[in-house]
Design an enzyme around this catalytic site. Structure first.
Site, mmCIF file in Angstrom:
data_model
loop_
_atom_site.group_PDB
_atom_site.id
_atom_site.type_symbol
_atom_site.label_atom_id
_atom_site.label_comp_id
_atom_site.label_asym_id
_atom_site.label_seq_id
_atom_site.Cartn_x
_atom_site.Cartn_y
_atom_site.Cartn_z
ATOM 1 N N TYR A 1 0.829 -1.194 0.000
ATOM 2 C CA TYR A 1 0.000 0.000 0.000
ATOM 3 C C TYR A 1 0.871 1.254 0.000
ATOM 4 C CZ TYR A 1 -4.268 -2.583 1.255
ATOM 5 O OH TYR A 1 -5.358 -3.405 1.268
ATOM 6 N N LYS B 1 -0.573 -7.879 -3.007
ATOM 7 C CA LYS B 1 -1.915 -7.333 -3.129
ATOM 8 C C LYS B 1 -1.807 -5.844 -3.387
ATOM 9 C CE LYS B 1 -6.056 -6.330 -0.457
ATOM 10 N NZ LYS B 1 -6.477 -5.705 0.790
#
Lengths: 295, 295, 295, 295, 295
Positions: free
Chosen positions: D165, D199
């Site tokens: 992230y 991810k």
């Protein structure tokens, strides 16, 4: 007797997850198990492979476990390190932690550790196996070694399968290693000491010389295996095929074991000491039996 | 003699808290104790269950401990891991730390550790049990193993109950394992080595062959058990039932033990080697005795 | 909502055994709980004892926990070491592991550890307590310290009670520490991080300045506490009394909490900041409420 | 681009075994993946559950993962401990190791560890998840914490999934956290640092303010996600759904991701922020997409 | 049979890198190996050097390994510490980890550790060697010592070469140490226990007294060595020269071994128990054989 579901066996989360993978995501996937043991190369030496030389190749056997739809394959660390990667995850791995050659005497048998639970974790195994020589005069040493394995297995949530083998000079004088007495005692010992699964040989109630009074009577084979399942209780019972003998006799023992409430079968030499297509046919007959005992 | 209250026994905070739970929050809750031992499946094998096959199921036994209002149940690690959860906290747990099969000779008996005090803590046990084979030729090994357990028990505030069993080839020549001499010596040994409770068999003052002079005289059973309580002193005494024998004889021994100042009784086979309702009736009679000895 | 029984809460054997002792062998013994917290001497200083100087004496308070039939008493290590022995086992002990003075600013509050889980084991405690300052800018440090406690608690089978307190400069700007938003988030955080019980203040849905949209609407007190129980889910909820306020208001919050499915109440100052007999009368009224919510 | 099979990804035996279980024994079982993340209760607080209050109950969600045929569920340690047992082995577990509340500022975000790889092993997890805040000013602390996790994951053969992230004050000035630049850099960072899966959020090539020159041009969404897959290379790419938005837009992104060579999708709020039957219908549409990309 | 390339042997990255250096950057550089063992000074004493006194000087031998184009030299820690520096990197080093004198009886032989894998790392070795006495009555001790070495070798990515020697009183009664049975069992044992390379003596199928039935028949030397390679499987086979015997017989065995699929030869006394130029000529003939078996 009917087998109990996994949720009734007092298992931790990790052990339940791994046993679920073995019992419901592999093999018959109905809660029963068919295991392929392949440590005879160490325990007996390559002589076991002369009947089917292809079986000398670990890759042949791991592939057979996949093709035959086994619930898991049980091998020693050396083979796991070099051969499991090819099929990793396609069939669950049981890392057999101890083992020995048959060359020296086993009057005071102990099976030395060749690997640890941490290595089983590292390799992605779903269970570990330990041979406990129940009744050996070296009991203290065996229990001490076993205890360390049990604690590690508990710590890592790794199911522990005990090969509960009556063995040693004292057993010889009390009915021998396949007597109902010895097998029943071995199953109970594994249960008292925390096995999640117990592997035994099929009990022989006709071996009665020197056994304690309660075992020195007429017991049918079915009664005997029923009692052994009861002695193991929440430790799931696996009945082993042992040396290769006649197929019909083996299949009848398999049926009686499952009828008694055993969880499954662990057949090695009876499977791979024959040509490939024949192996798969025999496995098919074992799976037909297991299919009748879902839980 | 009158028993001393917990606060007079030189206990640390943790040991006192746990013993209070056993003696005042469970069973008769009057400071006496009735314990249910269930490790015979390991010590003797499943032969002990033929008299009442239901007793082969550990769940049946743990439930019996709850129903019968026992102060605690004593089991091996394997059964504790798989069966105690169902009733956790409903009856206190004594984790029996060592144990062995009876298959090899016990001329030089040592009972190997199968679990540690840390595991007893993890399982929420309120005490641990250790079998010390008093008089065994392997005494050094036994004492060394015991010493480590005692230190751990001290560290964690865990009460330590010693199964003080005279055993081994030397005992056989000095009156045998149930002589007043041997039981008295065993109780004292446990006390000298730091037991919080001592479990002994009821002493038999008639076994006098080979015992030292002071024991080689006429002693009543009551005198003998009085002496054993005195030898144990601040280690609370538990008298065991041993093999199943006649009920009235057992109850008389129970009465004599409590009269002598014992803290309680530890009865296994005498309880569960009979049908369920009968078990509870017998337990009721034991509890009637304990009710007369509050402290 | 109805509370779930212990067996449905995903607890290990040791945690289940210890929580069973707290919830069924002490206090109302019906699965509900009334806890007596007594760490205000550290958290606020002796000013809290001026209302009832007798309450300054830890022995007075431990005895009150016994007399009042509390399920447990929660104290810091120093008092546990010196005062619990007298009543060890008569009332379960919760060792409060961290705590601090209120003297410095708590804009970036973290509550430092004063004892460890191993000490709780040693003292025979049945649970440990940890204050987590949810939302503090020192979150990383707090979570790291908490993580070590949680792992130890898991390792030893020791129930972990989290005092889940919204705190710190960021909370002040989002409705404050007693807002429905903050209390709900705190309960959920404790649950996500593995609390076995969560202690919260009763949520105040009227504090809405700066809270996220879903909380910025009309919510009844009952709706709010219902939601908090739901957020805690299998972490049992304890509602604290906090500062002493009017009895009827407190009792109403207690009723609403239990109606919502909370497991119990944790009341300190409301109990002991009054004279002894009055304390017991107030405790009696709390127990009347708990008696209506067996599980 | 076409995805590479597991055997071409440079994996150790344990990682390969576990990833095989996730990718071929669960979900679509064709080498693609659909993951259900459920740590929003910690990351955002219970506000995320107001849209579908049933989703507040972790049991509801774990069951949804089973019913919906997900490849795995990703949860924090507290929920794993209390809720995974019920379904252990029925759906693979990803233990999310770090996480934080959104209450304090995340200008210098680091996500603190709440559990370790060893706990993932103990619970039978098949992977661990770690949130790496790529670009945070606290990068040194984050990398140090990550490094320890990576080593443990390597040691235990545990696949490591990195939630990559972009975050922190510096990212805000360079196109923001969802820019093609930031997502691409995040994927590459995770790959360089040893992630087995990465991810990311779907990259937005229209966010160009402040991004480096190569990203400051016209790039289609497909080109952007193609590049991100390439940046991740042998670290398999997972594209996350993020906040709930329109279904058709989400499904289009899913299609583009798979077309680009992503391994799968990780969708939480888009799945469970709606009524149960609707959730399953939406999951069905995601699975239809995955079915078209076997490997 | 044809040998398998390194990439098909289930090796970790480090082991593959080091074995590649041994097999492709040294010696014939075609995937075959010619090793120079030089621990006879410890195993047999200086008597082995009387035939060529120059060979008593380790520097002479290490230089010979360089001049002769060996793939590696195998020596004990003392010689490695003092003599390898001079030629470090010019010829790969195998640190032989255990070894013993021949003075005491080897009825229950175990070869004690003289160095560890970490020292091999420190010295820049590309492999370690361990002598396993297959069949020794001290099997438990030997396996335990070996296990620790294997784990360290795995941890450090260090190839492990097992000198698999049938030895001890039990072997003597079953055909002796050079029987086909014993050598075949030894090769398999090393493979089951994780050797990367196995060193055996050339099997002698004419030694049949006391061997199990499958070995008690007519087997050609070629058949025997074929079987041994098969038993070793992914553990590369090295055939040792043993005592110096006639050159042509040795070369024939070398040819048969390579034909069977062995990876190489390990010849010591046959090489250096002769004058320098002769040594090099003999080595040249061995290399001619190896040149015919690239892989």
């Amino acid at each position: 007797m009917s087998r109990q579901p996994l949720r009734a066996l007092g298992l931790s989360t990790g052990k339940k997850a791994r046993l679920h993978r073995i019992l419901y995501n592999a093999g018959p996937a109905n809660g029963t198990a068919l295991f392929l043991p392949y440590d005879q190369g160490l325990e007996h030496g390559p002589r076991d492979f002369f009947a089917n030389p292809a079986a000398s190749d670990p890759r042949y056997i791991v592939r057979l476990a996949v093709e035959g739809g086994f619930n898991a394959i049980a091998i020693q660390i050396g083979l796991a390190e070099k051969f499991y990667w090819d099929f990793a995850g396609e069939v669950p791995l049981i890392l057999k932690l101890n083992g020995k050659t048959e060359i020296p005497s086993d009057a005071s048998a102990v099976s030395p550790l060749n690997a640890g639970v941490e290595e089983a974790v590292r390799l992605g195994a779903d269970a570990v196996g330990y041979t406990l020589y129940v009744g050996t005069p070296a009991q203290e040493q065996d229990f001490a070694q076993y205890r360390a394995v049990r604690r590690e297995a508990e710590r890592w949530g790794m199911p522990l399968i005990v090969w509960a083998y009556p063995r040693g000079s004292a057993i010889a004088g009390k009915g021998g290693k396949s007597s109902f007495y010895a097998v029943d005692y071995a199953a109970r010992t594994a249960s008292e000491l925390g096995a999640d699964m117990v592997k035994v040989n099929f009990p022989d109630p006709t071996r009665r010389t020197g056994v304690p009074a309660p075992y020195d009577g007429e017991h049918s084979a079915q009664d005997a295996v029923n009692a052994v399942v009861r002695s193991a209780n929440r430790s799931m019972l696996l009945v082993s095929g042992g040396e290769r003998t006649g197929d019909e006799a083996m299949l009848e023992k398999a049926r009686q074991s499952m009828e008694a409430g055993a969880t499954g079968l662990i057949f090695g030499r009876n499977v791979w000491q024959r040509e490939h297509a024949e192996s798969l046919r025999f496995v098919g007959r074992l799976r037909e039996i297991l299919a009748k005992y879902p839980v």
